[in-house]
Design a protein around this motif. Structure first.
Motif, PDB file in Angstrom:
ATOM      1  N   VAL A   1       2.394  -3.329  -1.008  1.00 39.79           N
ATOM      2  CA  VAL A   1       3.534  -2.418  -1.086  1.00 39.79           C
ATOM      3  C   VAL A   1       4.452  -2.852  -2.218  1.00 39.79           C
ATOM      4  CG1 VAL A   1       5.479  -1.402   0.168  1.00 39.79           C
ATOM      5  CG2 VAL A   1       3.390  -2.048   1.404  1.00 39.79           C
ATOM      6  N   MET A   2       4.819  -1.925  -3.083  1.00 39.34           N
ATOM      7  CA  MET A   2       5.688  -2.277  -4.205  1.00 39.34           C
ATOM      8  C   MET A   2       6.670  -1.148  -4.488  1.00 39.34           C
ATOM      9  SD  MET A   2       2.455  -1.853  -6.753  1.00 39.34           S
ATOM     10  CE  MET A   2       1.421  -2.311  -5.343  1.00 39.34           C
ATOM     11  N   GLU A   3       7.897  -1.515  -4.826  1.00 36.68           N
ATOM     12  CA  GLU A   3       8.875  -0.506  -5.234  1.00 36.68           C
ATOM     13  C   GLU A   3       8.625  -0.154  -6.694  1.00 36.68           C
ATOM     14  OE1 GLU A   3      13.637   0.534  -4.851  1.00 36.68           O
ATOM     15  OE2 GLU A   3      12.843  -1.360  -4.062  1.00 36.68           O
ATOM     16  N   VAL A   4       8.660   1.132  -7.011  1.00 45.05           N
ATOM     17  CA  VAL A   4       8.400   1.596  -8.372  1.00 45.05           C
ATOM     18  C   VAL A   4       9.472   2.592  -8.789  1.00 45.05           C
ATOM     19  CG1 VAL A   4       5.894   1.240  -8.246  1.00 45.05           C
ATOM     20  CG2 VAL A   4       6.868   3.451  -7.545  1.00 45.05           C
ATOM     21  N   ILE A   5       9.490   2.904 -10.066  1.00 43.08           N
ATOM     22  CA  ILE A   5      10.390   3.923 -10.605  1.00 43.08           C
ATOM     23  C   ILE A   5       9.547   5.111 -11.049  1.00 43.08           C
ATOM     24  CG2 ILE A   5      12.029   4.487 -12.436  1.00 43.08           C
ATOM     25  CD1 ILE A   5      12.772   1.494 -12.480  1.00 43.08           C
ATOM     26  N   VAL A   6       9.859   6.280 -10.552  1.00 42.18           N
ATOM     27  CA  VAL A   6       9.156   7.510 -10.941  1.00 42.18           C
ATOM     28  C   VAL A   6      10.147   8.431 -11.630  1.00 42.18           C
ATOM     29  CG1 VAL A   6       7.862   9.512 -10.150  1.00 42.18           C
ATOM     30  CG2 VAL A   6       7.544   7.313  -9.007  1.00 42.18           C
TER      31      VAL A   6
END
Length: 206
Positions: free
Chosen positions: A146-151
């Motif tokens: 699980v990883m936080e990303v920027i879209v």
């Protein structure tokens, strides 16, 4: 087992049954897709994806397989509603995004979980059956990264009415959602600008 754990298991089972009804059969991808979506929605703060939060969720799926049907079933997102985007990377992964907060979480199914299935159910000879049973009981931390990303979303990628409809100068067909291509002063659809996935049969010329 606590009441909370029991309720969570019952919720998972109900979502899995709904997914199977939509997909047509039970398979490991359905189990992974349901559990992945439960986790993703929780991580981005979406409690009611088919109800009051239905306009706040968008999902980017990275594979056109069973997993994607399960994700659609749980989240209510779809291509037709423009709340599901197919990024055809061939990966067992998806990104869940809260459109109100901008928070996005990418979840990838761990390859090691296949091995864990063999270890948990060595007597089940059919590997897919072993995976199906293992994925039901393995904790999220053993199933997923699980990883936080920027879209970054463009206005034309958002749900809602089409921003523009324009005619292709070559084939005459109409293009929506700013998907046209401008080339040498002409407006072209993507098919006519050399990225056509189909071909026309050869015709005799008289």
């Amino acid at each position: 087992m606590t009441v909370k754990d029991t309720n969570q298991i019952d919720y998972f089972q109900r979502l899995l049954e709904e997914s199977v009804r939509m997909h047509g059969h039970l398979c490991p991808g359905q189990v992974l897709g349901v559990k992945m979506s439960m986790l993703g929605l929780s991580e981005v703060g979406i409690a009611d994806p088919k109800g009051q939060d239905r306009k706040s969720i968008m999902v980017f799926v990275e594979m056109a397989r069973c997993l994607t049907d399960a994700i659609q079933s749980v989240t209510g997102c779809s291509l037709g509603r423009r709340t599901m985007k197919l990024m055809d990377y061939g990966k067992m992964a998806a990104t869940y995004m809260n459109l109100k907060t901008g928070k996005a979480i990418r979840i990838v199914a761990k390859e090691e979980s296949r091995q864990k299935a063999d270890e948990l159910f060595p007597d089940i000879k059919h590997k897919y059956s072993a995976q199906l049973e293992a994925y039901k009981i393995l904790p999220d931390r053993e199933l997923f990264d699980v990883m936080e990303v920027i879209v970054k979303l463009n206005p034309e990628d958002m749900p809602g009415r089409s921003m523009r409809r324009i005619r292709c100068d070559d084939c005459g067909e109409y293009v929506q959602d700013l998907r046209e291509i401008y080339k040498e002063g002409r407006v072209l659809c993507r098919a006519c600008s050399d990225s056509r996935y189909y071909e026309y049969p050869e015709r005799d010329i008289f």
